[in-house]
Design a protein around this motif. Structure first.
Motif, PDB file in Angstrom:
ATOM      1  N   LEU A 222      87.249   4.608  81.842  1.00 19.54           N
ATOM      2  CA  LEU A 222      87.723   3.658  81.006  1.00 19.54           C
ATOM      3  C   LEU A 222      89.175   3.209  81.233  1.00 19.54           C
ATOM      4  CD1 LEU A 222      87.202   1.767  78.610  1.00 19.54           C
ATOM      5  CD2 LEU A 222      87.704   3.760  77.123  1.00 19.54           C
ATOM      6  N   CYS A 223      89.964   4.392  81.005  1.00 23.28           N
ATOM      7  CA  CYS A 223      91.308   4.205  81.049  1.00 23.28           C
ATOM      8  C   CYS A 223      92.130   3.816  82.478  1.00 23.28           C
ATOM      9  CB  CYS A 223      91.909   5.491  80.727  1.00 23.28           C
ATOM     10  SG  CYS A 223      91.524   6.171  78.747  1.00 23.28           S
ATOM     11  N   ASP A 225      90.663   2.017  84.708  1.00 22.14           N
ATOM     12  CA  ASP A 225      90.261   0.640  85.098  1.00 22.14           C
ATOM     13  C   ASP A 225      91.256  -0.629  85.322  1.00 22.14           C
ATOM     14  OD1 ASP A 225      88.723  -2.009  85.330  1.00 22.14           O
ATOM     15  OD2 ASP A 225      87.096  -1.188  84.154  1.00 22.14           O
ATOM     16  N   ALA A 228      90.122  -4.140  84.343  1.00 17.57           N
ATOM     17  CA  ALA A 228      90.257  -4.509  82.704  1.00 17.57           C
ATOM     18  C   ALA A 228      91.749  -4.317  82.339  1.00 17.57           C
ATOM     19  CB  ALA A 228      89.729  -3.344  81.904  1.00 17.57           C
ATOM     20  N   ARG A 240      96.331  -2.375  77.489  1.00 12.92           N
ATOM     21  CA  ARG A 240      95.231  -1.947  76.561  1.00 12.92           C
ATOM     22  C   ARG A 240      95.226  -0.761  75.786  1.00 12.92           C
ATOM     23  NH1 ARG A 240      90.363  -0.488  79.947  1.00 12.92           N
ATOM     24  NH2 ARG A 240      92.131   0.513  81.519  1.00 12.92           N
TER      25      ARG A 240
END
Length: 373
Positions: A222-223, A225, A228, A240
């Motif tokens: 997740l972190c 990406d 994103a 983010r």
């Protein structure tokens, strides 16, 4: 800038000695959602993309050291069905192999000794023999030895075989040319410190925007990406997750100094002069370099450990440290060694003083002209 035991000059590949102005840039606090910070962050990212060729390129920041950015690049760009060929001639190429294996993705290795550059002909043969290879990764300057790999030839070979190239430019970006307009690559990773002379704490990846857009949903973390992260930047101008605001501010100042010095050409010229002074001075003292001059990058130089009964690296290191200079131990498997960096906010005066200090220590150890192994 003077050397002292309390605050030694860092003759390393990073963290580095930074200018007073870069340090002072961190003396105020920034709100991560404040428009002033968002504007500064945008300007920094635009400048990073411009340094890599500009047109069609975007810079995506990542919290953490440069290795965080490298892992984010590999995880984002290599799809689950892909296979990565990593050119390995040092610890940082090996680290990329470990990263991809931990992601559970396919990897193959072109491995060579640490004192030899990437064999482009061997790379071409491997690409021809294995159509399952989708991506290639290479380290531009492998600081295990200080070797400069032929990234331009690698890029042409990879492009001719229809594969994608990912570059670890950590120890080179900002001082050695890497123009996406001339060197075909999908992404390259670098850091806020190293040749940009900011402080540690922020990595970044400069990528072709079209290639990055095709990576949606591929990252295994997740972190980390990047796609994103970039999408959030486009939509909101914000990271983010909590950004290293002080590090971004320091990098903004460091980039201003980089421009004032003449950009990549100016920064590279100072480092080459630092390297020349270091190598010539050390050879005059009897120390032998590991690499041939033709493949030595002006970033960090590996010296063979003297084969003499009076030499102890621990004593050598500590005596230099007391004189105000910090160096690196070696990371080689091919030979006992130590490393001395040429980068950071240092110039000819500091390099000559460092060589003089090394000469003093060598003389104290009975190695006025030490015999190198």
């Amino acid at each position: 800038m003077n050397a002292s035991a309390d605050e030694p000059l860092l003759l390393t590949p990073g963290p580095l000695t930074t200018s007073r102005a870069v340090k002072e840039a961190m003396l105020r606090d920034w709100g991560s959602r404040d428009q002033a910070f968002i504007g500064m962050n945008r300007a920094v990212l635009d400048q990073l993309a411009a340094l890599a060729g500009g047109s069609g390129m975007v810079a995506v920041p990542m919290q953490g050291s440069g290795s965080f950015a490298v892992e984010a690049m590999l995880g984002t760009f290599l799809p689950p069905y892909g296979r990565l060929l990593v050119c390995v001639n040092g610890a940082y190429g090996s680290r990329m192999v470990d990263m991809v294996r931990r992601h559970g993705r396919s990897v193959t290795v072109l491995e060579q000794p640490e004192d030899q550059p990437t064999d482009v002909a061997a790379l071409d043969r491997m690409l021809a023999a294995d159509p399952a290879i989708t991506h290639v990764a290479v380290v531009q300057c492998e600081t295990t030895s200080g070797i400069l790999n032929p990234v331009e030839d690698v890029a042409r070979t990879v492009a001719a075989r229809g594969r994608s190239l990912l570059i670890d430019a950590m120890s080179a970006f900002g001082a050695l040319p890497l123009d996406a307009g001339a060197v075909p690559f999908d992404a390259m990773a670098a850091s806020s410190n190293k040749c940009l002379e900011g402080v540690p704490g922020m990595g970044f990846v400069v990528a072709r925007e079209q290639a990055l857009a095709a990576c949606a949903g591929q990252a295994p973390a997740l972190c980390l990406d990047l796609q994103a992260q970039h999408e959030a930047m486009v939509k909101t101008g914000q990271w983010r997750f909590t950004p290293p605001t002080h590090v971004v501010a320091a990098l903004a100042q460091a980039l201003a100094q980089h421009r004032a010095e003449g950009g990549v050409a100016g920064r590279g010229a100072r480092y080459r002069e630092n390297c020349r002074i270091l190598v010539e001075g050390m050879r005059a003292l009897g120390f032998a370099t590991l690499l041939d001059d033709a493949v030595q990058a002006p970033i960090i130089v590996t010296f063979r450990m003297p084969d003499a009964p009076g030499f102890s690296f621990e004593r050598f290191y500590e005596a230099l440290r007391q004189r105000g200079y910090a160096i690196y131990p070696g990371k080689l498997t091919v030979a006992p060694s130590f490393r001395v960096g040429c980068i950071g906010a240092l110039g000819a005066e500091q390099m000559r003083a460092a060589v003089a200090a090394i000469g003093e220590v060598a003389a104290e150890m009975g190695l006025a002209r030490p015999a190198a192994a």
